[in-house]
Design a protein around this motif. Structure first.
Motif, short mmCIF file in Angstrom:
data_model
loop_
_atom_site.label_atom_id
_atom_site.label_comp_id
_atom_site.label_asym_id
_atom_site.label_seq_id
_atom_site.Cartn_x
_atom_site.Cartn_y
_atom_site.Cartn_z
N ASN A 26 47.61 35.14 29.88
CA ASN A 26 47.85 33.70 29.95
C ASN A 26 47.21 33.07 31.19
O ASN A 26 47.42 31.88 31.44
N ARG A 27 46.48 33.88 31.96
CA ARG A 27 45.85 33.42 33.20
C ARG A 27 46.88 32.80 34.14
O ARG A 27 46.63 31.76 34.77
N ASP A 28 48.02 33.47 34.23
CA ASP A 28 49.06 33.07 35.17
C ASP A 28 48.68 33.64 36.54
O ASP A 28 48.95 34.80 36.84
N LEU A 29 48.04 32.82 37.37
CA LEU A 29 47.52 33.32 38.64
C LEU A 29 48.60 33.70 39.63
O LEU A 29 48.33 34.40 40.61
N SER A 30 49.84 33.28 39.38
CA SER A 30 50.91 33.65 40.30
C SER A 30 51.14 35.16 40.30
O SER A 30 51.61 35.71 41.30
N VAL A 31 50.82 35.82 39.19
CA VAL A 31 51.01 37.28 39.14
C VAL A 31 50.06 37.98 40.11
O VAL A 31 50.36 39.07 40.60
N LEU A 32 48.93 37.37 40.42
CA LEU A 32 47.98 37.97 41.36
C LEU A 32 48.59 38.01 42.76
O LEU A 32 48.30 38.92 43.54
N ARG A 33 49.41 37.01 43.09
CA ARG A 33 50.06 36.98 44.40
C ARG A 33 51.22 37.98 44.48
O ARG A 33 51.53 38.49 45.55
N GLU A 34 51.84 38.25 43.34
CA GLU A 34 53.05 39.08 43.31
C GLU A 34 52.74 40.57 43.29
O GLU A 34 53.51 41.38 43.81
N GLN A 35 51.64 40.97 42.68
CA GLN A 35 51.30 42.38 42.52
C GLN A 35 50.23 42.76 43.54
O GLN A 35 49.12 42.22 43.52
N ASP A 36 50.56 43.71 44.44
CA ASP A 36 49.63 44.01 45.53
C ASP A 36 48.31 44.60 45.04
O ASP A 36 47.29 44.53 45.72
N GLY A 37 48.29 45.19 43.86
CA GLY A 37 47.04 45.74 43.33
C GLY A 37 45.99 44.70 43.04
O GLY A 37 44.80 45.02 42.93
N PHE A 38 46.42 43.43 42.91
CA PHE A 38 45.49 42.34 42.61
C PHE A 38 45.14 41.52 43.85
O PHE A 38 44.39 40.55 43.76
N GLN A 39 45.68 41.90 44.98
CA GLN A 39 45.56 41.07 46.18
C GLN A 39 44.35 41.46 47.04
O GLN A 39 43.95 42.63 47.06
N PRO A 40 43.76 40.51 47.75
CA PRO A 40 42.66 40.81 48.68
C PRO A 40 43.20 41.51 49.92
O PRO A 40 44.41 41.49 50.20
#
Length: 345
Positions: A188-202
């Motif tokens: 769903n391109r919910d970008l908030s999940v990128l902030r919540e899951q450390d595997g997706f974080q810079p």
């Protein structure tokens, strides 16, 4: 040039003021104003958390860098690879090959696996970290995970900004079969999940470039199984390792040596994760066909124990090396135990 650019502009403006026959008082006032501006800039706080960039620009940057990097691997172009690979990753790759008695860069380009095509993945989104000097871009697609099975997986590209340009540091692949909620939110391109899951974080800091290592006396490997924990480790003052809630074996940069070796590490518990048994083991890897690896250091705990780091010295003796031969008949030397082993009941 990025760091020097504001100074260049300030110096140019002051030169124009001087040429315009300004009074000494005006020049002094301008100097004070610019010094105050510099002080304010230096005192500016680091932007907390992550920054969500313009997604079209972030995608264009990520795909340009990644595709150029990928072609450099396929074509064996060292120049193109260096121009698109972070300094820290270049040194890590070099040390990895040298530490296995290889030749760099020859052996690196001799055996390379083809990396995934981004055309097979859907772009989800990017986040910036470290005040905009790191970026993680996440993609979603179907990936073969073994035995002919295909699973929807997240493909994450980690970048750093250095030398005035974005460079790839590493890629990560996550099987989402056991994470249906995360998978649906990515769809769903919910970008908030990128902030919540450390595997997706810079990265929260620019990766440090390790020192160049020498060819090893003994090829060494470190094995770590640390569910629910993070471990930062240094071996012999050169080989840097980070483990995060995972089970992995790494080549030791510079290898091991006969006699005294050192290891230091810090252990941090991960919140909201189970922390069962933990194990750290250092092994001398066999180089003679038919020989077996030998463990020379271990740190083994069960779920009831508290995992604490520390600094240790351990000695590799001739008996350790001799015991790698299956025809060895002497007493097999025990590894150095960071904590005493528990007696089996």
């Amino acid at each position: 040039m990025r760091a020097n650019f504001p100074t260049f502009i300030a110096a140019g403006s002051l030169l124009a003021l001087t040429v315009g026959a300004a009074t000494p008082a005006a020049i002094e006032a301008e100097i004070q104003r610019r010094n105050a501006a510099k002080a304010k800039e230096a005192a500016a706080p680091v932007v907390p958390g992550f920054i969500e960039p313009d997604q079209d620009k972030a995608r264009s940057t990520a795909e340009t860098v990644y595709n150029t990097w990928r072609l450099s691997m396929i074509r064996g172009s060292e120049r193109a690879w260096r121009s698109t690979t972070s300094n820290s990753r270049q040194m890590k790759v070099r040390n990895l090959i040298i530490s296995q008695r290889g030749n760099f860069p020859r052996d690196f380009f001799r055996v390379t696996n083809e990396t995934p095509k981004l055309e097979n993945f859907a772009y989800i989104g990017s986040l910036l970290g470290c005040n905009g000097y790191t970026m993680a871009s996440t993609y979603l697609g179907q990936v073969q995970v073994g035995d002919g099975q295909v699973a929807e997986s997240a493909f994450v590209l980690e970048f750093v900004f250095e030398g005035g340009r974005w460079k790839l540091d590493q890629t990560r692949m996550f099987n989402l079969s056991q994470l249906p909620n995360v998978r649906q939110r990515l769809r769903n391109r919910d970008l908030s999940v990128l902030r919540e899951q450390d595997g997706f974080q810079p990265y929260d800091r620019i990766p440090a470039t390790p020192p160049a290592c020498n060819a090893p006396v003994l090829i060494g490997k470190v094995f770590v199984d640390c569910p629910g924990r993070e471990i930062d480790m240094t071996i012999n003052g050169i080989s840097l390792h980070q483990f995060n809630d995972e089970r992995r074996a790494d080549i030791i940069s510079g290898g091991l040596k006969r006699g005294v070796n050192t290891i230091s590490y810090k252990i941090k518990d991960r919140q909201n994760l189970d922390r069962p048994t933990m194990a750290i083991g250092i092994f001398v890897a066999p180089e003679t066909p038919g020989n077996s690896p030998v463990c020379v250091f271990d740190h083994i705990l069960d779920a009831s124990d508290t995992a604490e780091g520390g600094s240790f010295s351990f000695t590799i003796q001739n008996e350790h090396i001799a015991s790698m031969n299956p025809r060895y008949t002497g007493n097999k030397p025990a590894p150095f135990h960071a904590v005493p082993l528990k007696t089996k009941k």
